[in-house]
Design an enzyme around this catalytic site. Structure first.
Site: not given
Length: 594
Positions: A185, A188-190, A294
């Site tokens: 994850l 995807v986030e950062s 997302y």
């Protein structure tokens, strides 16, 4: 007699060889005792990785996934690869391809170097064997997967950043028995950038906004930001995801969607569909654009990690062993001294401990550091010989006429609270001629390149078009007021200064504005229509039942984007009755619209 052509003979030979090699595989998995052809397959994967690292990687043509703000997804792309095959056991469906090809690939290992690499366990293998989210089939996943496959250099960069942190995350997920897809994850986030900071005030590899971070125990002050602390933010992110998983009754896709856009947004979308007798699974909901892409991004990454050879992707190997160890230090320490004792650069200390904002750790803790495992014991031995009072450099400052605690704190890059505590001062009164004891950095502040102040300075000094103007913030200044004064966009102004549009300004803070002729001639951004002049008034608006951002923007003749910026409202977040909003309204425009 049945005739068999040459192609069919070759196929039968390969099938027979696969069966023979599979029957010879007798090495049990240490974790569960199962015989696994995947171990053999992963060995060859490591060999391929070794070869890949020696060959040049083509540059990425786009970095729309590498962000702190999720970028729009490419549309209309057709994946050139077949979808992941289905299997009876949904938890292992994504690795069917890897299992099927493993024995043959093991037989192809030809060099001693490749066989040596095959012995070392790879963290990707550990991840793919503990997936817990049922495999998904959707065109949005195909599109996102196609993007990743077409940009191998992006995956290489992300893997390099993830290397120090990923093992720590995997172990935290195992302790909670959570799906291992969640380890991906932060990509995807950062993109695993620990210093990532979004326009919505989200920070760290898990992209926590301030309020949610505090709710989950992440300390945030001048010295330290727990949202960027790898260990603390991972604990908080998994707490939050487990909470969301419980709210949405075990549906991980809905929990992930809520992690991105908030549980209220997902609940509202479910309620909307339920009233219309529509599906309430993730793929059926009307969700914000960012959230709709997302979850597919995460599922696409999970597919690639499950069977990289199938998608012709070479993942850089990450050894399945701890990279960082937690070392207790017991007191505040200058990060330059910590780097010296550890035999590392100051930049490395920050990369392993990105939660620290300044030149030293927080005087009130946490009193610990993450360091590479192989140097942790040596560091602790050396540190034990340095008394706590010698871990920080101290100077005496003679108070001059007219100086305040704030002036002195700014001069020495510390805080008023530290000055009070060290010098046992109550209140704000100090007397000229007296001496104060002040903690200071051991090196010039420019040496702490990854401290918050130096990162901001580097952003501000990055050359843009136009003339560079420095504005010293006065009491009452806001980014919106300054954007009007200098006729620039609020978002631009924030970006030039490594801020989010909703961040507060401090008196004495320096802001950089890049002023071009285009800025001067263009109309100011939303809130004032082109050609209109008048007085801008700041008003407080209390949200009423039935209000929406669209309705409020029409009523006051301002844009939705400015409403969000003025109030730090993330996309997809619904307004609540009684909520207070700040608006900057053009009096003439408001009069004419009403």
């Amino acid at each position: 007699m049945i005739k068999i052509n040459k192609k069919e003979k070759n196929m039968l030979f390969l099938v027979a060889l696969c069966g023979f090699l599979g029957s010879c595989a007798t090495t049990p998995r240490a974790a569960d005792g199962q015989q696994s052809a995947v171990d053999a397959g992963q060995a060859t994967t490591s060999s391929a990785i070794a070869r890949a690292e020696q060959s040049p990687t083509p540059p990425a043509t786009s970095v729309h996934h590498e962000k702190s703000i999720t970028a729009p997804m490419e549309s209309g792309l057709q994946t050139p690869f077949p979808a992941v095959p289905q299997a009876d056991d949904k938890r292992t469906a994504r690795i069917v391809l890897a299992q099927a090809s493993a024995p043959m690939e093991q037989a192809m290992a030809s060099t001693e170097e490749e066989q040596a690499l095959a012995v070392e366990k790879d963290l990707w293998e550990r991840i793919r064997h503990q997936y817990g989210i049922p495999p998904q089939r959707h065109k949005l996943i195909d599109q996102e997967r196609n993007w990743y496959v077409k940009h191998p250099s992006y995956l290489d960069r992300t893997t390099r950043r993830a290397r120090p942190y990923l093992h720590l995350i995997v172990e935290a997920l195992e302790e909670r028995n959570m799906p291992m897809e969640i380890a991906l994850l932060p990509i995807v986030e950062s993109a695993f950038q620990p210093f990532a900071y979004s326009h919505g005030q989200a920070a760290g590899i898990w992209q926590f906004i301030p309020g949610t971070g505090r709710h989950y125990g992440l300390k945030q002050n001048w010295w330290y930001d727990g949202r960027r602390d790898i260990e603390a933010s991972t604990r908080a992110a998994l707490d939050y995801l487990q909470h969301l998983h419980k709210i949405f009754k075990g549906d991980w896709l809905l929990a992930l969607a809520a992690y991105n856009s908030g549980s209220g947004t997902v609940k509202s979308a479910i309620s909307y569909n339920r009233k219309r007798n529509r599906g309430t699974d993730f793929w059926s909901l009307r969700l914000p654009r960012e959230t709709r892409s997302y979850v597919p991004k995460l599922m696409a990454l999970a597919d690639i990690v499950a069977a990289p050879e199938h998608y012709q992707v070479r993942l850089q190997a990450i050894p399945d062993k701890p990279y960082l160890a937690k070392v207790e230090i017991g007191s505040q320490i200058d990060l330059a001294l910590a780097a010296e004792l550890a035999g590392l650069s100051i930049d490395d200390i920050y990369r392993y401990n990105p939660g620290f904002n300044r030149w030293a750790t927080d005087p009130d803790g946490p009193h610990s550091l993450l360091l590479p495992v192989e140097i942790a014991d040596s560091f602790q031995n050396k540190l034990s010989k340095v008394a706590p009072e010698r871990r920080i450099t101290w100077i005496r400052h003679r108070i001059r006429e007219g100086e305040t605690l704030g002036h002195i704190a700014n001069r020495y890059d510390t805080t008023v609270s530290v000055l009070r505590k060290v010098n046992k001062i109550n209140g704000h009164m100090i007397r000229a001629g007296k001496n104060m004891l002040i903690p200071v950095a051991a090196k010039d502040l420019d040496a702490y390149k990854l401290s918050l102040a130096q990162r901001v300075k580097a952003t501000q000094n990055r050359r843009k078009k136009g003339a560079r103007i420095v504005h010293h913030v006065k009491r009452g200044d806001t980014l919106w007021d300054l954007s009007r004064k200098y006729q620039v966009n609020t978002r631009q102004l924030a970006r030039w200064n490594a801020m989010a549009p909703g961040d507060y300004l401090r008196p004495g803070q320096k802001l950089v504005i890049w002023k071009s002729s285009a800025n001067s001639n263009s109309s100011m951004s939303a809130g004032m229509a082109p050609g209109l002049e008048g007085t801008i008034r700041r008003i407080r608006y209390v949200v009423r039942k039935g209000d929406s951002l669209s309705r409020i923007s029409q009523k006051f003749n301002v844009s939705i984007s400015d409403l969000r910026a003025w109030n730090a409202l993330p996309k997809g977040k619904y307004l609540q009755p009684g909520q207070r909003l700040t608006l900057y309204v053009n009096v003439i425009a408001q009069t004419e619209s009403s």
